[in-house]
Design a protein around this motif. Structure first.
Motif, PDB file in Angstrom:
ATOM      1  N   VAL A   1       8.546   5.769   6.027  1.00 41.72           N
ATOM      2  CA  VAL A   1       8.402   6.868   5.081  1.00 41.72           C
ATOM      3  C   VAL A   1       9.465   6.646   4.013  1.00 41.72           C
ATOM      4  N   VAL A   2       9.013   6.246   2.832  1.00 40.24           N
ATOM      5  CA  VAL A   2       9.962   5.784   1.826  1.00 40.24           C
ATOM      6  C   VAL A   2      10.569   6.943   1.053  1.00 40.24           C
ATOM      7  N   THR A   3       9.761   7.953   0.768  1.00 39.59           N
ATOM      8  CA  THR A   3      10.349   9.110   0.096  1.00 39.59           C
ATOM      9  C   THR A   3       9.499  10.365   0.309  1.00 39.59           C
ATOM     10  N   ARG A   4      10.048  11.475  -0.107  1.00 39.31           N
ATOM     11  CA  ARG A   4       9.355  12.761  -0.055  1.00 39.31           C
ATOM     12  C   ARG A   4       9.411  13.350  -1.452  1.00 39.31           C
TER      13      ARG A   4
ATOM     14  N   VAL B   1       0.878  -1.182   0.000  1.00 42.44           N
ATOM     15  CA  VAL B   1       0.000   0.000   0.000  1.00 42.44           C
ATOM     16  C   VAL B   1       0.907   1.221   0.000  1.00 42.44           C
ATOM     17  N   VAL B   2       0.771   2.063  -1.015  1.00 46.04           N
ATOM     18  CA  VAL B   2       1.509   3.327  -1.024  1.00 46.04           C
ATOM     19  C   VAL B   2       0.548   4.414  -0.569  1.00 46.04           C
ATOM     20  N   LEU B   3       0.975   5.141   0.455  1.00 52.19           N
ATOM     21  CA  LEU B   3       0.082   6.104   1.097  1.00 52.19           C
ATOM     22  C   LEU B   3       0.671   7.511   1.020  1.00 52.19           C
ATOM     23  N   PRO B   4       0.166   8.330   0.074  1.00 51.90           N
ATOM     24  CA  PRO B   4       0.673   9.700  -0.010  1.00 51.90           C
ATOM     25  C   PRO B   4       0.063  10.562   1.093  1.00 51.90           C
ATOM     26  N   VAL B   5       0.839  11.465   1.637  1.00 51.02           N
ATOM     27  CA  VAL B   5       0.316  12.375   2.664  1.00 51.02           C
ATOM     28  C   VAL B   5       0.876  13.775   2.474  1.00 51.02           C
ATOM     29  N   LEU B   6      -0.039  14.748   2.550  1.00 53.55           N
ATOM     30  CA  LEU B   6       0.338  16.157   2.390  1.00 53.55           C
ATOM     31  C   LEU B   6       0.628  16.762   3.753  1.00 53.55           C
ATOM     32  N   PRO B   7       1.427  17.836   3.784  1.00 55.29           N
ATOM     33  CA  PRO B   7       1.592  18.582   5.025  1.00 55.29           C
ATOM     34  C   PRO B   7       0.255  19.211   5.437  1.00 55.29           C
TER      35      PRO B   7
ATOM     36  N   LEU C   1      11.395   5.069  -3.697  1.00 53.31           N
ATOM     37  CA  LEU C   1      10.126   4.322  -3.770  1.00 53.31           C
ATOM     38  C   LEU C   1      10.219   3.205  -4.804  1.00 53.31           C
ATOM     39  N   LEU C   2      10.847   3.505  -5.950  1.00 58.40           N
ATOM     40  CA  LEU C   2      10.987   2.477  -6.994  1.00 58.40           C
ATOM     41  C   LEU C   2      11.882   1.334  -6.499  1.00 58.40           C
ATOM     42  N   SER C   3      12.944   1.683  -5.771  1.00 58.98           N
ATOM     43  CA  SER C   3      13.824   0.629  -5.219  1.00 58.98           C
ATOM     44  C   SER C   3      13.070  -0.196  -4.185  1.00 58.98           C
ATOM     45  N   TYR C   4      12.283   0.477  -3.364  1.00 56.96           N
ATOM     46  CA  TYR C   4      11.486  -0.224  -2.349  1.00 56.96           C
ATOM     47  C   TYR C   4      10.561  -1.249  -3.023  1.00 56.96           C
TER      48      TYR C   4
ATOM     49  N   ALA D   1       4.015   1.738   2.476  1.00 53.83           N
ATOM     50  CA  ALA D   1       5.072   2.710   2.147  1.00 53.83           C
ATOM     51  C   ALA D   1       4.449   4.101   2.154  1.00 53.83           C
ATOM     52  N   VAL D   2       4.865   4.931   3.095  1.00 55.35           N
ATOM     53  CA  VAL D   2       4.326   6.282   3.198  1.00 55.35           C
ATOM     54  C   VAL D   2       5.177   7.225   2.340  1.00 55.35           C
ATOM     55  N   VAL D   3       4.493   8.117   1.625  1.00 47.70           N
ATOM     56  CA  VAL D   3       5.182   9.091   0.774  1.00 47.70           C
ATOM     57  C   VAL D   3       4.751  10.500   1.187  1.00 47.70           C
ATOM     58  N   GLY D   4       5.677  11.298   1.664  1.00 43.75           N
ATOM     59  CA  GLY D   4       5.388  12.712   1.942  1.00 43.75           C
ATOM     60  C   GLY D   4       5.279  13.435   0.612  1.00 43.75           C
ATOM     61  N   ASN D   5       4.155  14.135   0.388  1.00 37.37           N
ATOM     62  CA  ASN D   5       3.967  14.758  -0.930  1.00 37.37           C
ATOM     63  C   ASN D   5       3.888  16.278  -0.823  1.00 37.37           C
ATOM     64  N   ARG D   6       4.252  16.934  -1.898  1.00 40.67           N
ATOM     65  CA  ARG D   6       4.242  18.404  -2.020  1.00 40.67           C
ATOM     66  C   ARG D   6       5.043  19.056  -0.901  1.00 40.67           C
ATOM     67  N   MET D   7       6.241  18.522  -0.712  1.00 47.91           N
ATOM     68  CA  MET D   7       7.103  19.027   0.363  1.00 47.91           C
ATOM     69  C   MET D   7       7.899  20.225  -0.140  1.00 47.91           C
TER      70      MET D   7
END
Ligand SMILES: Nc1ncnc2c1ncn2[C@@H]1O[C@H](COP(=O)(O)OP(=O)(O)O)[C@@H](O)[C@H]1O
Ligand SMILES: [Mg+2]
Length: 207
Positions: free
Chosen positions: A162-165, A100-106, A200-203, A135-141
């Motif tokens: 948190v795999v990437t930002r 599950v890839v989970l994007p999250v905004l500030p 994220l791609l490596s993960y 895999a959590v992804v911080g977005n629009r950082m």
């Protein structure tokens, strides 16, 4: 077949952006890839319709009503989930997913919603047993902003990797409009932003 579910109950956090990019990256790597759109708004399928014929091909599936089978030989299935998901739908989709890839905004509202979603995910056996990983992804950082610091603090306490930002950039709006992704775009700017996706791609490749 590796199945990636992109989900969060928060709208506008980047689910479709992440789903279209992961599908395009996998197609660009030569893997037969399917993009399944669960959202009735059909944002992913609309993007696919705008996709130029020369871009690496992707198969789109309309999953708004039911989940049809991916064609035989599919190596990657990327599922774009809507924000409004019933608990049963979350369960059914997570059952299919390896990741599950989970994007999250500030932002406080985004964090609240994400926390609620993570609590639901953590209650599922597959997640607890790590049969499906998160895999959590911080977005629009935006680097070195209060919002980014705040999101970092929040992400540090959620108990998932948190795999990437991903940076906030106009290039994502351009990609959405043209049916492309950073993985299909030439030029230095796209290359620079592609670096954000590498962890994220490596993960995903490691699962
Ligand atoms: N990293 C980013 N930088 C700039 N704009 C972004 C970024 N990620 C998403 N967006 C934009 O934010 C809006 C919502 O993103 P979208 O992927 O449609 O979210 P969701 O599918 O979760 O509703 C879109 O206009 C998209 O282009
Ligand atoms: Mg969407």
């Amino acid at each position: 077949m590796l199945t990636i579910l992109v989900a969060n109950i928060k709208g506008g956090c980047g689910k479709t952006t992440v789903a279209t990019h992961l599908a395009a990256a996998s197609a660009a790597a030569g893997l037969p890839t399917v993009l399944a759109d669960v959202d009735r708004q059909h944002s992913s399928l609309g993007w696919l319709e705008r996709r130029p014929g020369q871009a690496p091909a992707l198969v789109g599936l309309d999953w708004a009503k039911d989940f049809s089978d991916a064609p035989r030989g599919t190596k990657r299935l990327v599922i774009d989930a809507p924000a409004a998901l019933k608990t049963k739908q979350i369960e059914d989709l997570v059952k299919m997913a390896d990741i599950v890839v989970l994007p999250v905004l500030p932002g406080a509202f985004d964090e609240q919603a994400t926390q609620r979603f993570l609590t639901k995910l953590d209650e599922l056996k597959r997640i607890a047993k790590k049969k499906t990983t998160v895999a959590v992804v911080g977005n629009r950082m935006r680097a070195r902003t209060r919002a980014a610091d705040r999101l970092d603090r929040f992400l540090g306490g959620i108990g998932h990797q948190v795999v990437t930002r991903l940076r906030d950039s106009q290039i994502y709006a351009d990609a959405a409009e043209s049916g492309l992704s950073l993985f299909d775009m030439p030029g230095k700017r796209a290359a620079e932003h592609r670096g954000d996706w590498q962890p994220l791609l490596s993960y995903i490749d490691g699962v």
